[in-house]
Design a protein around this motif. Sequence first.
Motif, short mmCIF file in Angstrom:
data_model
loop_
_atom_site.label_atom_id
_atom_site.label_comp_id
_atom_site.label_asym_id
_atom_site.label_seq_id
_atom_site.Cartn_x
_atom_site.Cartn_y
_atom_site.Cartn_z
N ALA A 162 0.83 -1.20 0.00
CA ALA A 162 0.00 0.00 0.00
C ALA A 162 0.87 1.25 0.00
O ALA A 162 0.57 2.23 -0.70
CB ALA A 162 -0.93 0.00 1.22
N GLN A 163 1.95 1.24 0.76
CA GLN A 163 2.85 2.39 0.77
C GLN A 163 3.43 2.65 -0.61
O GLN A 163 3.50 3.80 -1.07
CB GLN A 163 3.98 2.15 1.77
CG GLN A 163 3.51 2.22 3.22
CD GLN A 163 4.61 1.81 4.18
OE1 GLN A 163 5.18 0.73 4.05
NE2 GLN A 163 4.91 2.65 5.13
N GLU A 164 3.86 1.61 -1.27
CA GLU A 164 4.43 1.76 -2.60
C GLU A 164 3.42 2.35 -3.58
O GLU A 164 3.75 3.23 -4.38
CB GLU A 164 4.95 0.42 -3.10
CG GLU A 164 6.13 -0.13 -2.30
CD GLU A 164 6.53 -1.52 -2.74
OE1 GLU A 164 5.77 -2.12 -3.54
OE2 GLU A 164 7.57 -2.02 -2.28
N HIS A 179 3.34 10.75 15.54
CA HIS A 179 2.11 9.98 15.68
C HIS A 179 2.33 8.48 15.64
O HIS A 179 1.39 7.71 15.83
CB HIS A 179 1.11 10.36 14.58
CG HIS A 179 0.59 11.75 14.72
ND1 HIS A 179 1.22 12.84 14.15
CD2 HIS A 179 -0.47 12.24 15.41
CE1 HIS A 179 0.54 13.93 14.45
NE2 HIS A 179 -0.48 13.61 15.20
N ARG A 180 3.59 8.06 15.42
CA ARG A 180 3.85 6.61 15.35
C ARG A 180 3.59 6.01 16.73
O ARG A 180 4.08 6.49 17.73
CB ARG A 180 5.30 6.35 14.95
CG ARG A 180 5.55 4.88 14.66
CD ARG A 180 7.03 4.64 14.39
NE ARG A 180 7.51 5.38 13.24
CZ ARG A 180 7.33 5.00 11.98
NH1 ARG A 180 6.69 3.89 11.72
NH2 ARG A 180 7.80 5.73 10.99
N PRO A 181 2.81 4.89 16.78
CA PRO A 181 2.50 4.32 18.09
C PRO A 181 3.73 3.72 18.74
O PRO A 181 4.68 3.39 18.10
CB PRO A 181 1.46 3.25 17.77
CG PRO A 181 1.49 3.03 16.31
CD PRO A 181 2.15 4.21 15.68
N PHE A 229 -3.43 0.78 8.37
CA PHE A 229 -2.34 1.66 7.95
C PHE A 229 -2.01 2.66 9.07
O PHE A 229 -0.84 2.86 9.41
CB PHE A 229 -2.74 2.41 6.67
CG PHE A 229 -1.58 3.02 5.94
CD1 PHE A 229 -0.97 2.35 4.90
CD2 PHE A 229 -1.10 4.28 6.29
CE1 PHE A 229 0.10 2.92 4.21
CE2 PHE A 229 -0.04 4.86 5.61
CZ PHE A 229 0.56 4.16 4.57
N LYS A 230 -3.03 3.28 9.63
CA LYS A 230 -2.82 4.26 10.70
C LYS A 230 -2.18 3.59 11.91
O LYS A 230 -1.26 4.15 12.53
CB LYS A 230 -4.16 4.87 11.09
CG LYS A 230 -4.08 5.83 12.29
CD LYS A 230 -3.49 7.15 11.87
CE LYS A 230 -3.34 8.10 13.06
NZ LYS A 230 -4.57 8.33 13.78
N PRO A 244 -2.66 8.46 8.58
CA PRO A 244 -3.58 7.92 7.58
C PRO A 244 -2.92 7.83 6.21
O PRO A 244 -1.91 8.50 5.94
CB PRO A 244 -4.74 8.93 7.56
CG PRO A 244 -4.61 9.69 8.84
CD PRO A 244 -3.16 9.72 9.16
N PRO A 245 -3.46 7.02 5.30
CA PRO A 245 -2.88 6.88 3.97
C PRO A 245 -2.75 8.20 3.22
O PRO A 245 -1.75 8.44 2.54
CB PRO A 245 -3.86 5.93 3.25
CG PRO A 245 -4.48 5.14 4.35
CD PRO A 245 -4.59 6.08 5.51
#
Length: 345
Positions: free
Chosen positions: A284-286, A343-345, A314-315, A321-322
Amino acid sequence: MWGQVCQASVRNAMTRTIPDVDTIAFAVTDGMLHFELAMAYEVFGSAPAGVAGPWYRVVVCGPGPVGAGRFLLEPDHGLDQLRYADTVIIPAWADVDVAPPADLVDAVRAAHEAGGRLVSLCTGAFVLAAAGLLDGLRATTHWAHTQALATRYPRVRVEADVLYVDNGSVLTSAGKAAAMDLCLHLVRLDRGSSVANAVARRLVVPPHRDGGQAQFVTTPVPAPRNHPLAELLPWVLERLDQPLTVEDLARQARMSSRNLGRHFRAATGTTALQWLLTQRIRRAQELLETTGDSVDSIATATGMGTATTLRRHFKRTVGVPPDTYRRTFRTGNRSSLDDIEQHRP
């Protein structure tokens, strides 16, 4: 002094009068090998053609003129300046039977305490281990020296069959070519997949190698032919658009789900389900970075089913978010990466 310049740059960046530029500092001393040093310098030394925005600032720090193989290096700054760098790279250490110099170990430790990202290439892991920075962490080094690393530093969880290990602020790579994999991984983390791919094209190397380029987990390199997952992992990666389950993977691997779970845990350090989810997120990132496809389309292409499901996973995994991720990496706005880190958990 370079440290004062860096501090001034940080202050200016905070007021947004100049663009953010990450500083890459190479920590060198007598006994370093030149291959990994030169290779990493090629990756970070200049931006590939067509890449907009600021690139890395690269400096070399050492105690004075140092020998690297048959070459003599003249560092830009002393080892004490490592603490001002965003990322410190420790190239390969030639003789792992000799303890690294105390001044190098102290400087590397100080850089870590100052908040720098520490990266070892090949046997540079012995320097990080001597500094105590690998205690309790997974780490790797050249396959010929993994046993020595594990024996000398028993608190390090040495992984002998991976290309690199990313612990966040401390990263280690296996030998030689795996150092390139880790450097491209760093570019991908900092600038996104499309930029990392451009760097790889310039250097005529693959941007991904099976087993070594997952962004959030370390994926080992299965042994050819005889590894239980050697055929399964490529098969899965070609079918990420399908709603695969653990049972589907076990059936394809011709083993029970329990047996599959044992092999996945041993090979990847995680469960089959988590590994599969990570591959879907990476895909999805790509697609977010390289296409204009809608989130709904990307959800379908990655086997997530719906945009709601993709956004939720993703979140939770990436931290944003994407749509935010796409804006960050498609515009080349490095400063907005702060949002991801915050925001990274």
